[in-house]
Design a protein around this motif. Sequence first.
Motif, PDB file in Angstrom:
ATOM      1  N   GLY A   2     -68.554 -12.690-128.975  1.00 51.16           N
ATOM      2  CA  GLY A   2     -68.678 -11.973-127.704  1.00 51.16           C
ATOM      3  C   GLY A   2     -69.924 -11.105-127.608  1.00 51.16           C
TER       4      GLY A   2
ATOM      5  N   ARG B  84     -59.218 -13.979-114.014  1.00 53.45           N
ATOM      6  CA  ARG B  84     -60.042 -12.829-113.593  1.00 53.45           C
ATOM      7  C   ARG B  84     -59.861 -12.557-112.097  1.00 53.45           C
ATOM      8  NH1 ARG B  84     -61.759  -8.961-112.167  1.00 53.45           N
ATOM      9  NH2 ARG B  84     -63.807  -7.980-112.361  1.00 53.45           N
TER      10      ARG B  84
ATOM     11  N   LEU C 146     -64.487 -12.565-123.789  1.00 52.39           N
ATOM     12  CA  LEU C 146     -63.052 -12.720-124.035  1.00 52.39           C
ATOM     13  C   LEU C 146     -62.671 -11.860-125.236  1.00 52.39           C
ATOM     14  CD1 LEU C 146     -62.865 -16.590-123.484  1.00 52.39           C
ATOM     15  CD2 LEU C 146     -62.805 -14.724-121.824  1.00 52.39           C
ATOM     16  N   GLU C 147     -61.456 -11.307-125.166  1.00 53.95           N
ATOM     17  CA  GLU C 147     -61.063 -10.287-126.147  1.00 53.95           C
ATOM     18  C   GLU C 147     -61.171 -10.733-127.601  1.00 53.95           C
ATOM     19  OE1 GLU C 147     -57.201  -8.588-125.464  1.00 53.95           O
ATOM     20  OE2 GLU C 147     -58.030  -7.492-123.743  1.00 53.95           O
ATOM     21  N   ASP C 148     -60.732 -11.991-127.873  1.00 56.82           N
ATOM     22  CA  ASP C 148     -60.682 -12.421-129.267  1.00 56.82           C
ATOM     23  C   ASP C 148     -61.906 -13.248-129.653  1.00 56.82           C
ATOM     24  OD1 ASP C 148     -60.146 -14.403-127.568  1.00 56.82           O
ATOM     25  OD2 ASP C 148     -58.326 -15.156-128.532  1.00 56.82           O
ATOM     26  N   ASP C 149     -62.990 -13.146-128.890  1.00 52.35           N
ATOM     27  CA  ASP C 149     -64.168 -13.974-129.181  1.00 52.35           C
ATOM     28  C   ASP C 149     -65.073 -13.287-130.203  1.00 52.35           C
ATOM     29  OD1 ASP C 149     -66.348 -15.579-129.225  1.00 52.35           O
ATOM     30  OD2 ASP C 149     -66.782 -15.485-127.069  1.00 52.35           O
TER      31      ASP C 149
END
Length: 500
Positions: A306, A403, A300-303
């Motif tokens: 990640g 997704r 996820l983009e703001d993880d």
Amino acid sequence: MQNPQLDVEAALPVWNRLNNVVLINVTPRHVPQRGAGLVAERDLTHDNTGLSPALARIPRDLVLSHQSVEEFTKVDGHFRELLDAAGRKSARIDACLFLLAQWVLGTHSRPPPGSETSTGPVHTPWAEYTRFLPGHVPVPTMWSDAERQLLRGTSLEAALTAKIETLTDEFDRLRTASSDLPFWNALFWDDNRVTRADWFLVDTWYRSRSLELPYLGVCMVPVLDLANHSSAPNAYYDEDCDEQSAGVKLLLRPGVSISAGEEVTISYGEGKAGAEMLFSYGFFDPTRSTNYVTLPLMPLEDDPLGMAKVHVFDGPRTVQLGRTTGSHSEVTWESPFAWLLCLNEEDGLAFRILQDTGGNRELRVLWQDEDVTGRIEALEELASSHPLYDVFKLRVVTVLEERVSAQLERVQTDFFPPDDENLTEASRVEREGIRAECLEAANALRGQEASVLEAAVRTLEKQKSQLLAAKTVVAYLGSMEVSQSEQAGDTASNQSDDFS
Ligand SMILES: C[S@@+](CC[C@H](N)C(=O)[O-])C[C@H]1O[C@@H](n2cnc3c(N)ncnc32)[C@H](O)[C@@H]1O
């Protein structure tokens, strides 16, 4: 490379005799729409009693396997040099190098001057056999750029881009590494004899013609690899481990009759998804192939965790959606990686770096303070006893729904961008030289995948509504609202303080 293909009907029987391949009541033939195949010479019946009659026997020493390539390096010093220079990175690359080397030796019978030594080059039966293999296989790695565009939005798009990058990279490395070896430099690169397209073709042969055997593993079996696929096959193959007759056999299926002139077929694997069939073999039957779609997942983009999550996860970073035949509404999904993506520090997920006495560092994963590094794929099960399990599942379902919806939108988008409204689809197909079989296969795949994705979105939406109504989720969301309004209240009172 020029590949003057030998005719299987005329020349293969001679090759078979020279190499002790026995065909029993079957013969190689040209089959409409499928290239070459094996055809019954007379009526054949297996009445379900006794042993299955053998239709072909291929000696073990002809089989191209990881082990046979290794053994070959012991007798051919030039080939050993080539594998060493290429770095022995995978069994597939080594097998493809064997095929390429034998193909070049077979088509250019005279080795470079002064290169013949007691340790090579060694011509094997494959030097001749590669000349029976087709110069074109309709798998998407062999499609033109315009044809590959037709797969935009399907699950093959990313896999195909990655495969083409890998093959291009492999070819460039091979060229650099073997240019320093005089024998291979003369054989491969003088006059640019071997091209990138040749490397793609050799990889295609290996992908579309190899099979898996219990003892020999993934391998290519000459002559057996002429058998085409059917979802109702009349033959099967087996390994013969008897010392006297060691090899691979093609056998008639129990309870099956084949008429003279009918094709002898095997199954390339039951339950393979349409995308997998198209990728590996260049065809598929949309009415028969299993309704599976596998989509890659990104962190996820703001993880902030990640990168660490990608680093520790060994399994496929995908979600697999499956719709079994007969049921048109429910889709099952499986994605251990999505569970890892959706759990965070505040839930009890943690990462630790361990350093051993030798100074080696290793990233470990903890769940509720327990080390679960070797069990990350079972994270859902580990989380199932947590009081907030339904909240975690809601997150996973929401991420997957987004997704899958994005993929559905993409696969439903017209693949001919509207650059000229006056051109019809047919005239664009013609202008870009797109072959009918590629258009047909891509359309079939898009249609099949769109219908699985649509059903998956419906299933995920339904699961989301059910989870949103679950007691734990309602209580959790309620507590989140209270804490947010308290925070907003604090901010407002601070602001009023500031302004006063
Ligand atoms: C193992 S080879 C079989 C022999 C091959 N037909 C030949 O000409 O050498 C696999 C290839 O055969 C073709 N093929 C096999 N089964 C097929 C089928 N049912 N429909 C269309 N093409 C098929 C595909 O091109 C596939 O990549």
